[in-house]
Design a protein around this motif. Structure first.
Motif: not given
Length: 447
Positions: A156-159, A166-170, A416-421, A431-437
């Motif tokens: 995950m990134v932010t502009d 978010v990179a979400d599978q494909h 937890p994976a991608g993280i953005v502050l 803080i934002y976190v991509a919780d994959t599962n």
């Protein structure tokens, strides 16, 4: 006459009794030695402050015992310590293990109890949902935060406008600051350099963004590095679709093996890649697309050293700190590594070797004070590394009540994976976190 006299006499006796004239009880009280305090109602009037960090609180009311230890105060069932008391005030130290959030306050004194429902709010880091319906959702539906679904959110990134990618599978998903989700590029698994949803990827991992708003993504199962322009055009920067290898070269002549991490350097001239399957760090010159190997000896044995002499088992994501060092998560071996501008690679933290395989540090973010936050997917936690070298769990617990949301120190992430502050309008860190599962994007805020 006799009957009349008897009646008057009895009446006089009863009258004397009601006036308390008995010599055994001159005051006429059935309890000659009462405890005046027990006749005072036990109440809670105010709790000050009623919302705060860990500070002593003052409870005002009536009916308290003037001996501190003779009063009990519980916050959601956990005992506080009464350090001072009067009949109308109690000074209380909060329980050490009290979690952030709302708490009922119960006071006990002189055999009585009274409760103020949600009488105190302990401020602290709290995890809430930002976008996605979670494990019950299916597919990858676009829409508002409470209806959108994710399949496998990872990187995950932010502009500059506050949008998340978010990179979400494909697929690459875009999430607005309000949590509205749309698909920027990709659809089903495959490989195709086209625009938007006509493009194809195969299991995306990490994302990076340059100053022009171009996204770079590690296309893991395609063994390639892809670029997504702001208009949605997708091109291949380096690597050949579904052909693994380790060759340096230009563009599609270069080879990667399950690339995982990507990071744009501060000059915006180079893209660094954590080439997970080859156990090395690669550098791509963006103008020429030339790929070179800059660190890692290609083995799964950890070793500090300069450039190609260092051992970097299974590099994960990458991020540049404020001093220009490249920080590397050792996804395949549990540690955090730092590569200085001169190529020196050192170990700066992580978990011991006995735990390595299961811990898996994956993604990194920094705050304005240079503190580093790392997602440990296998440990289901976020760890904070301060500038003084100290480390502590910031959010997530290995064991607990299996609650997704609530106090940061007790919630359980899936992975937890991608993280953005980011910083909100009041200057507070969020803080934002991509919780994959758990198939969600989660928010950690101070409240």
């Amino acid at each position: 006459m006799k009957k009349f006299f008897v009646a008057v006499s009895l009446l006089g006796i009863l009258s004397c009794s009601k006036k308390g004239g008995s010599p055994e009880d001159p005051g006429g009280n059935p309890n000659p030695n009462p405890d005046p305090g027990n006749n005072t109602e036990l109440t809670i009037t105010t709790i000050t402050p009623n919302s705060a960090d860990r500070v002593p609180v003052t409870i005002t009311g009536t009916g308290f015992n003037t001996t501190p230890a003779q009063n009990t105060v519980h916050f959601s069932g956990l005992p506080g310590i009464v350090t001072a008391a009067t009949a109308t005030t109690l000074t209380v130290t909060l329980p050490d293990n009290l979690n952030a959030g709302d708490h009922d306050v119960r006071v006990g004194a002189k055999g009585k109890n009274v409760t103020k429902v949600k009488g105190f709010h302990l401020m602290g880091w709290v995890v809430s949902n930002f976008a996605g319906v979670g494990p019950t959702g299916t597919g990858q539906n676009d829409g508002a935060a409470d209806v959108a679904t994710f399949a496998q959110p990872v990187g995950m990134v932010t502009d500059n406008n506050g949008n998340f990618y978010v990179a979400d599978q494909h697929r690459i998903r875009k999430v607005t600051p309000q949590g509205v989700v749309s698909t920027l590029a990709g659809s089903t698994a495959g490989f195709a350099d086209l625009n938007g949803t006509n493009a194809r990827f195969r299991f995306l991992m990490s994302l990076a963004i340059d100053n022009a708003g171009n996204l770079y993504v590690a296309d893991n199962f395609n063994h390639a590095i892809r670029k997504i322009a702001p208009n949605g055009d997708v091109t291949t920067v380096a690597g050949k679709a579904q052909v693994a290898g380790s060759d340096d070269g230009v563009g599609e002549d270069a080879r990667f093996t399950f690339p995982y991490g990507v990071a744009v350097d501060p000059t915006n001239r180079f893209l660094y890649v954590g080439d997970n399957g080859n156990d090395v760090i690669r550098k791509i010159e963006l103008d020429t697309r030339r790929v070179t190997t800059v660190a890692g000896n290609g083995t799964r044995t950890r070793a500090d050293g300069n450039g190609l002499l260092a051992g970097i088992p299974g590099p994960g994501n990458l991020a540049f700190d404020a001093d220009g060092n490249l920080i590397i998560t050792e996804k395949g071996a549990g540690m955090l590594r730092k590569m200085a501008a001169n190529g020196d690679v050192t170990t700066i933290g992580g978990f011991n070797a006995q735990q390595d395989v299961n811990i898996m540090p994956t993604h990194i973010a920094f705050d304005q004070l240079k503190n580093m936050y790392v997602s440990f997917s296998g440990a289901r936690e976020i760890r904070k590394y301060a500038t003084d070298g100290s480390a502590a769990v910031f959010a997530g617990a290995w064991v607990g009540p299996d609650e997704e949301f609530g106090a940061a120190n007790v919630v359980q992430f899936g992975s937890p994976a991608g993280i953005v502050l980011k910083t909100d309008g009041l200057g507070n860190r969020v803080i934002y976190v991509a919780d994959t599962n758990k198939k969600r994007i989660k928010k950690i805020s101070w409240n």
